[in-house]
Enzyme design. Structure first.
Site, PDB file in Angstrom:
ATOM      1  N   GLU A  56       0.826  -1.200   0.000  1.00  0.00           N
ATOM      2  CA  GLU A  56       0.000   0.000   0.000  1.00  0.00           C
ATOM      3  C   GLU A  56       0.867   1.260   0.000  1.00  0.00           C
ATOM      4  O   GLU A  56       0.589   2.227  -0.717  1.00  0.00           O
ATOM      5  CB  GLU A  56      -0.922   0.012   1.225  1.00  0.00           C
ATOM      6  CG  GLU A  56      -1.808  -1.214   1.322  1.00  0.00           C
ATOM      7  CD  GLU A  56      -1.208  -2.336   2.153  1.00  0.00           C
ATOM      8  OE1 GLU A  56      -1.955  -2.967   2.904  1.00  0.00           O
ATOM      9  OE2 GLU A  56       0.018  -2.560   2.044  1.00  0.00           O
ATOM     10  N   GLY A 292      18.984 -36.915   0.556  1.00  0.00           N
ATOM     11  CA  GLY A 292      18.817 -37.927  -0.464  1.00  0.00           C
ATOM     12  C   GLY A 292      17.541 -38.750  -0.360  1.00  0.00           C
ATOM     13  O   GLY A 292      16.596 -38.365   0.349  1.00  0.00           O
ATOM     14  N   LEU A 296      14.030 -38.025   1.789  1.00  0.00           N
ATOM     15  CA  LEU A 296      12.771 -37.815   1.076  1.00  0.00           C
ATOM     16  C   LEU A 296      11.733 -38.854   1.478  1.00  0.00           C
ATOM     17  O   LEU A 296      10.558 -38.533   1.682  1.00  0.00           O
ATOM     18  CB  LEU A 296      13.017 -37.878  -0.431  1.00  0.00           C
ATOM     19  CG  LEU A 296      13.712 -36.670  -1.053  1.00  0.00           C
ATOM     20  CD1 LEU A 296      14.265 -37.027  -2.435  1.00  0.00           C
ATOM     21  CD2 LEU A 296      12.758 -35.485  -1.168  1.00  0.00           C
TER      22      LEU A 296
END
Length: 371
Positions: A56, A292, A296
């Site tokens: 803004e 790795g 994951l």
């Protein structure tokens, strides 16, 4: 007055402007603002960096003093204006003092310091304020910020490079160290751009031992994320490159680490929730899990992920370290495959995350690349 169909294009413009804060606003949200007079834009801006002007203010700064047009103008803001003193003064004060007639807000800010108080202050000052009932594009844009506020955890992106025959790391010669490329240089540049979008990047001990990665943004534009290592058995070397980063964080880790490295004990803790809890306590809005495969898989099996991006090479390695399977089934809302140079990006959004956001649009994976 209420929100009209004619307001939507201007709000879409505000959302597009907010993308300008892709790499510099965290932990703040991304916000855009468009000021319209007689169906024409007279000023616009976005929040570009923490500590800098909010959207803004950036827009109003383009106008000279008390611009008489503002008394008949509408300000479109993608997120409720802040109503508290932080690194900058409240945006509500600036909007009120500007003399703007009407403010249209894309969505209420869930942050308890704002959440409705900005709207009420504007109304009490005599401004006409309208709030859009639903803005899924705005929620998608600020999914990292909203995840932290509403779910008390960072937004989690899983990234894995995969060969055509399903391996995340090629066959190595005896004692061979260092990162071995799976995908093309073009796609690696894109993945570095992904790093710049997230506040933290997570790898396991195996990646540090074998690859000695830097985990920085050297082939793209933007800030490097905070590196986080999961090493409950203390397998990594205190001399690893990643520990040179001034904000390096390790869960577990070896003895003899540099003094600036923050070390979190992991005894008796499940690493995944421990990582998420700690990062959330530090106002970290998002993290990229680069591996790795074991790391994951921990996030996948725990169901603690939101986006999955598998970078699939057209070349086979003939063996090596097997990559985890791309998420599918009931948990994954598949968004398809995206060709990128000689490679392909497979993308999935967790179904729970999609439901939480509400009709999120497919993300644009092909982010702008540096020249």
């Amino acid at each position: 007055m209420s929100v009209q169909a004619s307001d939507l294009p201007w709000m879409e413009r505000a959302l597009a402007l907010a993308q300008g804060g892709r790499w510099g606003t965290s932990p703040n949200p991304r916000v855009g603002c468009v000021i319209v007079y007689q169906n024409a834009v007279i000023a616009e801006g976005w929040h570009a960096a923490v500590g800098g002007p909010h959207a803004e203010v950036a827009a109003l700064d383009q106008l000279d003093g008390a611009d008489p047009r503002l008394s008949h103008a509408t300000a479109y803001v993608s997120l409720e204006p802040c109503n508290h003193h932080g690194l900058t003064p409240p945006c509500t004060e600036r909007l009120i003092s500007s003399g703007v007639h009407r403010v249209v807000i894309g969505m209420v800010d869930p942050d308890a310091r704002v959440s409705g108080s900005g709207i009420e202050r504007l109304k009490k000052a005599g401004l006409t304020v309208d709030v859009m009932e639903t803005l899924p594009e705005g929620r998608w844009l600020n999914r990292r910020f909203l995840s932290s506020i509403e779910r008390q955890r960072p937004w989690v992106v899983l990234k894995c490079a995969v060969s055509a025959d399903g391996y995340a790391d090629p066959v190595r010669d005896a004692g061979q160290k260092g990162s071995l490329a799976i995908t093309s240089p073009l796609l690696r540049r894109l993945t570095h751009q992904w790093r710049a979008e997230e506040q933290a990047i997570v790898v396991g001990a195996g990646t540090v031992v074998m690859d000695d990665p830097r985990l920085d943004v050297r082939d793209a534009t933007g800030p490097s994320p905070q590196p986080v290592v999961i090493d409950p058995q203390g397998r990594t070397s205190p001399k690893a490159t990643v520990y040179r980063h001034p904000q390096a964080l390790v869960f577990g880790g070896p003895e003899g680490l540099p003094g600036h490295v923050e070390r979190i004990e992991t005894a008796g803790q499940d690493a995944v929730p421990a990582v998420l809890r700690h990062l959330h306590s530090r106002d970290c809005r998002s993290l990229l899990v680069e591996g790795g495969p074991a790391t994951l898989s921990h996030f996948l099996h725990a169901g603690m992920w939101d986006e999955a991006r598998w970078c699939c090479s057209s070349n086979a390695t003939g063996g090596g370290l097997r990559a985890p399977e791309f998420p599918s089934g009931k948990a994954a809302l598949l968004r398809g495959e995206h060709p990128f140079g000689p490679d392909t990006i497979k993308y999935a959004l967790h179904r729970r995350s999609a439901d939480w956001i509400g009709s999120a649009p497919p993300p644009t994976l092909a982010l702008p690349l540096p020249s």
